[in-house]
Design a protein around this motif. Sequence first.
Motif, PDB file in Angstrom:
ATOM      1  N   PRO A  49      -7.224 -36.066 -43.579  1.00 31.08           N
ATOM      2  CA  PRO A  49      -8.132 -36.444 -42.696  1.00 31.08           C
ATOM      3  C   PRO A  49      -9.332 -37.205 -42.946  1.00 31.08           C
ATOM      4  O   PRO A  49     -10.147 -36.814 -43.882  1.00 31.08           O
ATOM      5  N   LYS A  50      -9.993 -37.915 -41.876  1.00 31.43           N
ATOM      6  CA  LYS A  50     -11.013 -38.401 -42.431  1.00 31.43           C
ATOM      7  C   LYS A  50     -12.219 -37.355 -42.182  1.00 31.43           C
ATOM      8  O   LYS A  50     -12.093 -36.777 -41.313  1.00 31.43           O
ATOM      9  N   LEU A  51     -13.550 -37.629 -42.800  1.00 32.40           N
ATOM     10  CA  LEU A  51     -14.462 -36.633 -42.518  1.00 32.40           C
ATOM     11  C   LEU A  51     -14.904 -36.509 -41.073  1.00 32.40           C
ATOM     12  O   LEU A  51     -15.092 -35.664 -40.266  1.00 32.40           O
ATOM     13  N   ALA A  52     -14.952 -37.791 -40.312  1.00 34.39           N
ATOM     14  CA  ALA A  52     -15.437 -37.955 -38.984  1.00 34.39           C
ATOM     15  C   ALA A  52     -14.469 -36.909 -37.745  1.00 34.39           C
ATOM     16  O   ALA A  52     -14.752 -36.578 -36.809  1.00 34.39           O
ATOM     17  N   ALA A  53     -13.160 -36.719 -38.507  1.00 31.37           N
ATOM     18  CA  ALA A  53     -12.508 -35.874 -37.640  1.00 31.37           C
ATOM     19  C   ALA A  53     -12.716 -34.387 -37.448  1.00 31.37           C
ATOM     20  O   ALA A  53     -12.318 -33.772 -36.748  1.00 31.37           O
ATOM     21  N   PHE A  54     -13.711 -33.968 -38.402  1.00 28.19           N
ATOM     22  CA  PHE A  54     -13.990 -32.418 -38.443  1.00 28.19           C
ATOM     23  C   PHE A  54     -15.312 -32.493 -37.390  1.00 28.19           C
ATOM     24  O   PHE A  54     -15.491 -31.284 -37.053  1.00 28.19           O
ATOM     25  N   PHE A  55     -15.741 -33.504 -37.028  1.00 28.80           N
ATOM     26  CA  PHE A  55     -16.765 -33.465 -35.919  1.00 28.80           C
ATOM     27  C   PHE A  55     -16.381 -33.811 -34.613  1.00 28.80           C
ATOM     28  O   PHE A  55     -16.023 -35.037 -34.338  1.00 28.80           O
ATOM     29  N   THR A  56     -16.368 -32.959 -33.746  1.00 29.08           N
ATOM     30  CA  THR A  56     -15.738 -33.153 -32.211  1.00 29.08           C
ATOM     31  C   THR A  56     -16.983 -33.503 -31.452  1.00 29.08           C
ATOM     32  O   THR A  56     -18.139 -33.118 -31.953  1.00 29.08           O
ATOM     33  N   THR A  57     -16.639 -34.579 -30.482  1.00 22.98           N
ATOM     34  CA  THR A  57     -17.723 -34.758 -29.606  1.00 22.98           C
ATOM     35  C   THR A  57     -17.838 -33.576 -28.719  1.00 22.98           C
ATOM     36  O   THR A  57     -17.031 -33.272 -27.970  1.00 22.98           O
ATOM     37  N   ARG A  58     -19.265 -32.905 -28.465  1.00 24.12           N
ATOM     38  CA  ARG A  58     -19.200 -31.940 -27.508  1.00 24.12           C
ATOM     39  C   ARG A  58     -19.871 -32.206 -26.314  1.00 24.12           C
ATOM     40  O   ARG A  58     -20.703 -33.124 -26.306  1.00 24.12           O
ATOM     41  N   PRO A  59     -19.838 -31.643 -25.357  1.00 27.18           N
ATOM     42  CA  PRO A  59     -20.564 -31.933 -23.973  1.00 27.18           C
ATOM     43  C   PRO A  59     -21.869 -31.647 -24.127  1.00 27.18           C
ATOM     44  O   PRO A  59     -22.375 -30.780 -24.903  1.00 27.18           O
ATOM     45  N   ARG A  60     -22.751 -32.272 -23.650  1.00 29.75           N
ATOM     46  CA  ARG A  60     -24.303 -32.086 -23.803  1.00 29.75           C
ATOM     47  C   ARG A  60     -24.694 -30.995 -23.072  1.00 29.75           C
ATOM     48  O   ARG A  60     -24.061 -30.457 -22.194  1.00 29.75           O
ATOM     49  N   GLU A 120     -14.728 -28.383 -73.790  1.00 32.01           N
ATOM     50  CA  GLU A 120     -13.944 -29.313 -73.427  1.00 32.01           C
ATOM     51  C   GLU A 120     -13.502 -29.037 -71.960  1.00 32.01           C
ATOM     52  O   GLU A 120     -13.224 -27.811 -71.545  1.00 32.01           O
ATOM     53  N   VAL A 121     -13.422 -30.016 -71.218  1.00 36.02           N
ATOM     54  CA  VAL A 121     -13.100 -29.624 -69.692  1.00 36.02           C
ATOM     55  C   VAL A 121     -11.714 -30.563 -69.472  1.00 36.02           C
ATOM     56  O   VAL A 121     -11.432 -31.719 -69.897  1.00 36.02           O
ATOM     57  N   THR A 122     -10.714 -29.917 -68.908  1.00 34.51           N
ATOM     58  CA  THR A 122      -9.577 -30.392 -68.370  1.00 34.51           C
ATOM     59  C   THR A 122      -9.353 -30.569 -67.017  1.00 34.51           C
ATOM     60  O   THR A 122      -9.588 -29.429 -66.331  1.00 34.51           O
ATOM     61  N   TRP A 123      -9.405 -31.766 -66.315  1.00 34.98           N
ATOM     62  CA  TRP A 123      -9.359 -31.928 -64.815  1.00 34.98           C
ATOM     63  C   TRP A 123      -8.072 -31.787 -64.527  1.00 34.98           C
ATOM     64  O   TRP A 123      -7.011 -32.189 -64.910  1.00 34.98           O
ATOM     65  N   GLU A 124      -8.025 -31.053 -63.337  1.00 34.51           N
ATOM     66  CA  GLU A 124      -6.680 -30.741 -62.925  1.00 34.51           C
ATOM     67  C   GLU A 124      -6.162 -31.947 -61.877  1.00 34.51           C
ATOM     68  O   GLU A 124      -6.191 -32.016 -60.848  1.00 34.51           O
ATOM     69  N   ASP A 125      -6.008 -33.022 -62.743  1.00 30.22           N
ATOM     70  CA  ASP A 125      -5.355 -34.271 -62.073  1.00 30.22           C
ATOM     71  C   ASP A 125      -4.044 -34.577 -62.657  1.00 30.22           C
ATOM     72  O   ASP A 125      -3.834 -34.555 -63.946  1.00 30.22           O
ATOM     73  N   ASP A 126      -3.205 -35.168 -61.855  1.00 31.55           N
ATOM     74  CA  ASP A 126      -1.980 -35.694 -62.662  1.00 31.55           C
ATOM     75  C   ASP A 126      -1.986 -36.956 -63.339  1.00 31.55           C
ATOM     76  O   ASP A 126      -1.065 -37.387 -63.868  1.00 31.55           O
ATOM     77  N   GLY A 127      -3.405 -37.341 -63.403  1.00 26.42           N
ATOM     78  CA  GLY A 127      -3.479 -38.902 -63.890  1.00 26.42           C
ATOM     79  C   GLY A 127      -3.095 -39.876 -63.401  1.00 26.42           C
ATOM     80  O   GLY A 127      -3.207 -41.045 -63.761  1.00 26.42           O
ATOM     81  N   ASP A 128      -2.174 -39.823 -62.141  1.00 24.39           N
ATOM     82  CA  ASP A 128      -1.831 -41.226 -61.462  1.00 24.39           C
ATOM     83  C   ASP A 128      -3.023 -41.758 -60.934  1.00 24.39           C
ATOM     84  O   ASP A 128      -3.870 -41.194 -60.183  1.00 24.39           O
ATOM     85  N   ASP A 129      -3.039 -42.939 -60.596  1.00 23.71           N
ATOM     86  CA  ASP A 129      -4.168 -43.578 -59.915  1.00 23.71           C
ATOM     87  C   ASP A 129      -3.389 -44.143 -58.507  1.00 23.71           C
ATOM     88  O   ASP A 129      -3.779 -44.621 -57.600  1.00 23.71           O
ATOM     89  N   ASP A 130      -2.021 -43.811 -58.354  1.00 17.98           N
ATOM     90  CA  ASP A 130      -1.351 -43.954 -57.368  1.00 17.98           C
ATOM     91  C   ASP A 130      -1.479 -42.850 -56.229  1.00 17.98           C
ATOM     92  O   ASP A 130      -0.331 -42.333 -55.743  1.00 17.98           O
ATOM     93  N   ASP A 131      -2.546 -42.566 -55.857  1.00 18.48           N
ATOM     94  CA  ASP A 131      -2.635 -41.534 -54.680  1.00 18.48           C
ATOM     95  C   ASP A 131      -3.131 -41.935 -53.471  1.00 18.48           C
ATOM     96  O   ASP A 131      -3.628 -41.259 -52.595  1.00 18.48           O
ATOM     97  N   ASP A 132      -2.802 -43.215 -53.236  1.00 22.11           N
ATOM     98  CA  ASP A 132      -2.741 -43.754 -51.793  1.00 22.11           C
ATOM     99  C   ASP A 132      -2.240 -43.014 -50.775  1.00 22.11           C
ATOM    100  O   ASP A 132      -2.527 -42.727 -49.820  1.00 22.11           O
ATOM    101  N   GLU A 133      -1.040 -42.402 -51.047  1.00 24.11           N
ATOM    102  CA  GLU A 133      -0.046 -41.566 -49.935  1.00 24.11           C
ATOM    103  C   GLU A 133      -0.908 -40.617 -49.553  1.00 24.11           C
ATOM    104  O   GLU A 133      -1.022 -39.919 -48.676  1.00 24.11           O
ATOM    105  N   GLU A 134      -1.369 -39.760 -50.570  1.00 24.63           N
ATOM    106  CA  GLU A 134      -2.058 -38.426 -50.474  1.00 24.63           C
ATOM    107  C   GLU A 134      -3.504 -38.908 -49.793  1.00 24.63           C
ATOM    108  O   GLU A 134      -3.591 -38.077 -48.774  1.00 24.63           O
ATOM    109  N   ALA A 135      -3.944 -40.063 -50.099  1.00 23.87           N
ATOM    110  CA  ALA A 135      -5.339 -40.252 -49.344  1.00 23.87           C
ATOM    111  C   ALA A 135      -5.094 -40.577 -47.919  1.00 23.87           C
ATOM    112  O   ALA A 135      -5.780 -40.260 -46.966  1.00 23.87           O
ATOM    113  N   ALA A 136      -3.829 -41.206 -47.595  1.00 25.16           N
ATOM    114  CA  ALA A 136      -3.583 -41.452 -46.356  1.00 25.16           C
ATOM    115  C   ALA A 136      -3.234 -40.154 -45.439  1.00 25.16           C
ATOM    116  O   ALA A 136      -3.766 -40.133 -44.307  1.00 25.16           O
ATOM    117  N   LYS A 137      -2.707 -39.080 -45.928  1.00 25.80           N
ATOM    118  CA  LYS A 137      -2.597 -37.991 -45.438  1.00 25.80           C
ATOM    119  C   LYS A 137      -3.903 -36.927 -45.074  1.00 25.80           C
ATOM    120  O   LYS A 137      -3.762 -36.094 -44.420  1.00 25.80           O
TER     121      LYS A 137
END
Length: 88
Positions: free
Chosen positions: A62-73, A43-60
């Motif tokens: 960072p996007k994946l692209a934020a982890f990749f910076t543009t380096r000089p050539r 039996e697996v219990t996921w650590e989730d609060d059960g809310d589907d109202d995670d829009d505020e958390e999702a907005a906080k």
Amino acid sequence: GYPGDPSTKAWLSRSCIPIFGYPSLVRFSWSTTKKILLEKGPEVTWEDDGDDDDDEEAAKTPKLAAFFTTRPRHAYFQHKGLHPVASF
């Protein structure tokens, strides 16, 4: 085999590993597979609060692209005057 085939069901039942489930050749989307995993797996219990109202958390989050910076050539490419090709 097919999920409704008796020999496939028997193989799925015999081959179920309680912790890891099945090897990658098994289709986990099959209801037969899901049923056997529910019966034989832990039996697996996921650590989730059960809310589907995670829009505020999702907005906080960072996007994946934020982890990749543009380096000089690299100096080699700059010195040789080489540029990336976007199309031919």
